[in-house]
Design a protein around this motif. Structure first.
Motif, PDB file in Angstrom:
ATOM      1  N   GLY A  39       0.818  -1.205   0.000  1.00  0.00           N
ATOM      2  CA  GLY A  39       0.000   0.000   0.000  1.00  0.00           C
ATOM      3  C   GLY A  39       0.851   1.254   0.000  1.00  0.00           C
ATOM      4  N   PHE A  40       0.484   2.229  -0.822  1.00  0.00           N
ATOM      5  CA  PHE A  40       1.272   3.464  -0.931  1.00  0.00           C
ATOM      6  C   PHE A  40       1.404   4.167   0.423  1.00  0.00           C
ATOM      7  CE2 PHE A  40      -3.055   4.966  -1.396  1.00  0.00           C
ATOM      8  CZ  PHE A  40      -3.055   6.145  -0.668  1.00  0.00           C
ATOM      9  N   TRP A  41       0.393   4.050   1.277  1.00  0.00           N
ATOM     10  CA  TRP A  41       0.380   4.727   2.576  1.00  0.00           C
ATOM     11  C   TRP A  41       1.423   4.164   3.542  1.00  0.00           C
ATOM     12  CZ3 TRP A  41      -3.238   1.496   0.560  1.00  0.00           C
ATOM     13  CH2 TRP A  41      -3.368   0.248   1.164  1.00  0.00           C
ATOM     14  N   MET A  42       1.912   2.969   3.263  1.00  0.00           N
ATOM     15  CA  MET A  42       2.871   2.328   4.163  1.00  0.00           C
ATOM     16  C   MET A  42       4.219   3.041   4.171  1.00  0.00           C
ATOM     17  SD  MET A  42       2.131  -1.658   3.546  1.00  0.00           S
ATOM     18  CE  MET A  42       0.636  -2.433   4.148  1.00  0.00           C
ATOM     19  N   ASN A  43       4.525   3.761   3.117  1.00  0.00           N
ATOM     20  CA  ASN A  43       5.800   4.466   3.028  1.00  0.00           C
ATOM     21  C   ASN A  43       5.688   5.943   3.386  1.00  0.00           C
ATOM     22  OD1 ASN A  43       7.247   2.159   2.182  1.00  0.00           O
ATOM     23  ND2 ASN A  43       6.438   2.424   0.125  1.00  0.00           N
ATOM     24  N   MET A  44       4.518   6.357   3.798  1.00  0.00           N
ATOM     25  CA  MET A  44       4.305   7.756   4.154  1.00  0.00           C
ATOM     26  C   MET A  44       4.681   7.978   5.621  1.00  0.00           C
ATOM     27  SD  MET A  44       0.558   8.319   2.386  1.00  0.00           S
ATOM     28  CE  MET A  44       0.466  10.080   2.646  1.00  0.00           C
ATOM     29  N   ARG A  45       5.132   9.169   5.929  1.00  0.00           N
ATOM     30  CA  ARG A  45       5.355   9.536   7.328  1.00  0.00           C
ATOM     31  C   ARG A  45       4.000   9.630   8.020  1.00  0.00           C
ATOM     32  NH1 ARG A  45      10.488  12.913   8.073  1.00  0.00           N
ATOM     33  NH2 ARG A  45      11.576  12.508   6.125  1.00  0.00           N
ATOM     34  N   LYS A  46       4.009   9.385   9.324  1.00  0.00           N
ATOM     35  CA  LYS A  46       2.760   9.427  10.086  1.00  0.00           C
ATOM     36  C   LYS A  46       2.059  10.776   9.935  1.00  0.00           C
ATOM     37  CE  LYS A  46       0.864   7.699  14.322  1.00  0.00           C
ATOM     38  NZ  LYS A  46       1.121   6.800  15.425  1.00  0.00           N
ATOM     39  N   THR A  47       2.826  11.864   9.922  1.00  0.00           N
ATOM     40  CA  THR A  47       2.233  13.193   9.780  1.00  0.00           C
ATOM     41  C   THR A  47       1.532  13.343   8.432  1.00  0.00           C
ATOM     42  OG1 THR A  47       4.360  14.058   9.009  1.00  0.00           O
ATOM     43  CG2 THR A  47       3.836  14.342  11.350  1.00  0.00           C
ATOM     44  N   GLU A  48       2.083  12.711   7.407  1.00  0.00           N
ATOM     45  CA  GLU A  48       1.467  12.771   6.075  1.00  0.00           C
ATOM     46  C   GLU A  48       0.233  11.872   6.002  1.00  0.00           C
ATOM     47  OE1 GLU A  48       2.324  14.923   3.557  1.00  0.00           O
ATOM     48  OE2 GLU A  48       3.566  15.735   5.154  1.00  0.00           O
ATOM     49  N   ARG A  49       0.281  10.728   6.671  1.00  0.00           N
ATOM     50  CA  ARG A  49      -0.876   9.814   6.667  1.00  0.00           C
ATOM     51  C   ARG A  49      -2.094  10.485   7.294  1.00  0.00           C
ATOM     52  NH1 ARG A  49       3.004   5.700   8.439  1.00  0.00           N
ATOM     53  NH2 ARG A  49       2.052   5.718  10.514  1.00  0.00           N
ATOM     54  N   ARG A  50      -1.870  11.358   8.267  1.00  0.00           N
ATOM     55  CA  ARG A  50      -2.990  12.053   8.918  1.00  0.00           C
ATOM     56  C   ARG A  50      -3.755  12.939   7.944  1.00  0.00           C
ATOM     57  NH1 ARG A  50       0.743  13.516  13.879  1.00  0.00           N
ATOM     58  NH2 ARG A  50       0.478  11.616  15.079  1.00  0.00           N
ATOM     59  N   LYS A  51      -3.118  13.316   6.843  1.00  0.00           N
ATOM     60  CA  LYS A  51      -3.756  14.178   5.856  1.00  0.00           C
ATOM     61  C   LYS A  51      -4.599  13.402   4.851  1.00  0.00           C
ATOM     62  CE  LYS A  51       0.105  17.415   6.183  1.00  0.00           C
ATOM     63  NZ  LYS A  51       1.262  17.970   5.470  1.00  0.00           N
ATOM     64  N   LEU A  52      -4.518  12.073   4.893  1.00  0.00           N
ATOM     65  CA  LEU A  52      -5.302  11.256   3.966  1.00  0.00           C
ATOM     66  C   LEU A  52      -6.795  11.458   4.220  1.00  0.00           C
ATOM     67  CD1 LEU A  52      -3.357   7.861   4.134  1.00  0.00           C
ATOM     68  CD2 LEU A  52      -3.410   9.465   2.213  1.00  0.00           C
ATOM     69  N   LYS A  53      -7.568  11.170   3.195  1.00  0.00           N
ATOM     70  CA  LYS A  53      -9.029  11.162   3.338  1.00  0.00           C
ATOM     71  C   LYS A  53      -9.530   9.863   2.737  1.00  0.00           C
ATOM     72  CE  LYS A  53      -9.791  16.008   3.636  1.00  0.00           C
ATOM     73  NZ  LYS A  53     -10.856  16.690   4.266  1.00  0.00           N
ATOM     74  N   ILE A  54     -10.524   9.295   3.385  1.00  0.00           N
ATOM     75  CA  ILE A  54     -11.194   8.101   2.859  1.00  0.00           C
ATOM     76  C   ILE A  54     -12.639   8.492   2.612  1.00  0.00           C
ATOM     77  CG2 ILE A  54     -11.963   5.754   3.374  1.00  0.00           C
ATOM     78  CD1 ILE A  54      -9.404   5.354   4.983  1.00  0.00           C
ATOM     79  N   ASN A  55     -13.068   8.338   1.375  1.00  0.00           N
ATOM     80  CA  ASN A  55     -14.416   8.758   0.973  1.00  0.00           C
ATOM     81  C   ASN A  55     -14.674  10.205   1.404  1.00  0.00           C
ATOM     82  OD1 ASN A  55     -14.952   6.282  -0.239  1.00  0.00           O
ATOM     83  ND2 ASN A  55     -15.773   5.420   1.652  1.00  0.00           N
TER      84      ASN A  55
END
Length: 188
Positions: free
Chosen positions: A17-33
């Motif tokens: 998954g692309f999110w696995m290589n993201m920093r935690k701070t960047e993952r917080r910016k993700l949106k689902i639906n």
């Protein structure tokens, strides 16, 4: 994502998954639906599983060691202990790969605090067993949400989900762990 196994019984963790290589701070910016997300993770999962397989509830934070101020170093060192073939191998890895200068001191402190599980250290097969156990938990959690059509993203022992499903994720993580090990995990 896909599971990658090591040998007959080891590993099985999910990767890809692309999110696995993201920093935690960047993952917080993700949106689902189009919804903000939250990330929950099992606290000190491998030590917690190790204690649980011995019928003991881990008390406190496995990675908080008196005299060791850098928790992240303790965490790295602790996980090395499950995956190195000897104490010398662990010390060399701690020094060369993680640049932990006081490796001997740190190792002694971990062995002292966690003497109950010390016989599980320096055993790469046990490290793979722990990865299999955490990947089996992940599979059950992901299958639960997939069967309901709810996107849930895993990063080994942590999970990203839309905030509206946070309480269900916490409940499922606790239930899956309890059914497997008969103890309640710490989730942060």
């Amino acid at each position: 994502i896909k599971r990658i196994f090591n040998g007959e019984s080891g590993g099985g963790r999910f990767y890809g998954g692309f999110w696995m290589n993201m920093r935690k701070t960047e993952r917080r910016k993700l949106k689902i639906n189009n919804e903000e997300v939250c990330e929950l993770d099992y606290s000190a999962l491998h030590p917690t599983i190790c204690y649980a397989t011995k019928g003991i509830q881990l008390d406190g934070d496995a990675y908080t060691i008196e005299g060791c101020e850098k928790r992240n170093e303790v965490k790295r060192a602790f996980l090395i202990l499950f995956n190195c073939k000897s104490r010398k191998h662990a010390l060399n890895t701690m020094r060369s790969e993680f640049h932990i200068n006081d490796a001997e001191f740190l190792l002694q402190k971990i062995e002292l605090k966690h003497s109950v599980i010390k016989n599980s250290f320096y055993n790469p097969f046990y490290g793979l067993f722990l990865q299999r156990m955490d990947s089996n938990l992940a599979e059950k959690i992901l299958n639960h949400f997939t069967s309901k059509g709810i996107p849930c993203l895993s990063i080994h022992d942590s999970y990203i989900i839309a905030k509206s499903h946070e309480s269900e994720l916490r409940y499922v993580m606790e239930e899956v762990f309890f059914k497997s090990f008969h103890f309640k995990p710490k989730i942060k």
